[in-house]
Design a protein around this motif. Structure first.
Motif: not given
Length: 185
Positions: A136-137, A145-146, A162-166
């Protein structure tokens, strides 16, 4: 958690390959079959369990332990009276990997020129996971991010990706989009 992902055989001659996270599920469907008898069997039910769905042309596959299994699908087509009864066998190779426990960007900050793209580089642990983070941005008009997992710099400014994992863990990367930097690093 069950993911709503589904895997479908495109034709009666194609085999498919799928990654599955430990504890997650997907629906495996055979398209183009009608009232034929379809059976699903896992080569290793302790790795991937198979549970037939009510529609009889699909099954729910769940990752039980880390490893590999092959789901064999047998389709018996009824022939005319006693003649021409044919059977088709399809396979779905499934790799079950652990869910990611941690994530980090390889660079905490990136400078980019407007209208450029850069591959997102993140490190997931354990390294054998096939989990794909959700990006997400803070300001998609500046950078986002595409679907191909590339940072797309749009307009001058600063955005935090932001990168989020489960499991809820996150990592961030500050993207500075500037006309002054003719080079992107």
């Amino acid at each position: 958690g069950t993911t709503e992902e589904s895997v479908t055989f495109k034709s009666s001659s194609s085999d498919v390959v799928s990654d599955l996270l430990l504890g997650d599920s997907f629906i495996l469907t055979v398209n183009g079959t009608t009232e034929e008898s379809v059976t699903f069997k896992s080569s290793s039910s302790d790795v991937v369990s198979v549970e037939p769905e009510d529609d009889s042309i699909s099954c729910k596959c769940t990752g039980e332990t880390v490893g590999n299994a092959t789901i064999t699908v047998k389709i018996k087509e009824k022939g005319f009276l006693f003649f021409n009864s044919t059977a088709t066998t399809l396979t779905c190779k499934v790799t079950v990997s652990p869910k990611a426990s941690s994530i980090q960007f390889n660079r905490r900050q990136r400078r980019m020129a407007p209208n450029t793209k850069r591959k997102v580089r993140v490190t997931l642990r354990p390294s054998i996971t096939t989990e794909v983070p959700v990006f997400s941005s803070s300001d998609p008009k500046i950078a986002r991010v595409n679907a191909a997992q590339k940072i797309v710099a749009k307009a001058p400014g600063i955005a935090v990706i932001t990168a989020t994992i489960q499991n809820g863990n996150t990592a961030t990367c500050r993207v500075i989009v500037s006309d002054r930097s003719k080079r992107s690093d």
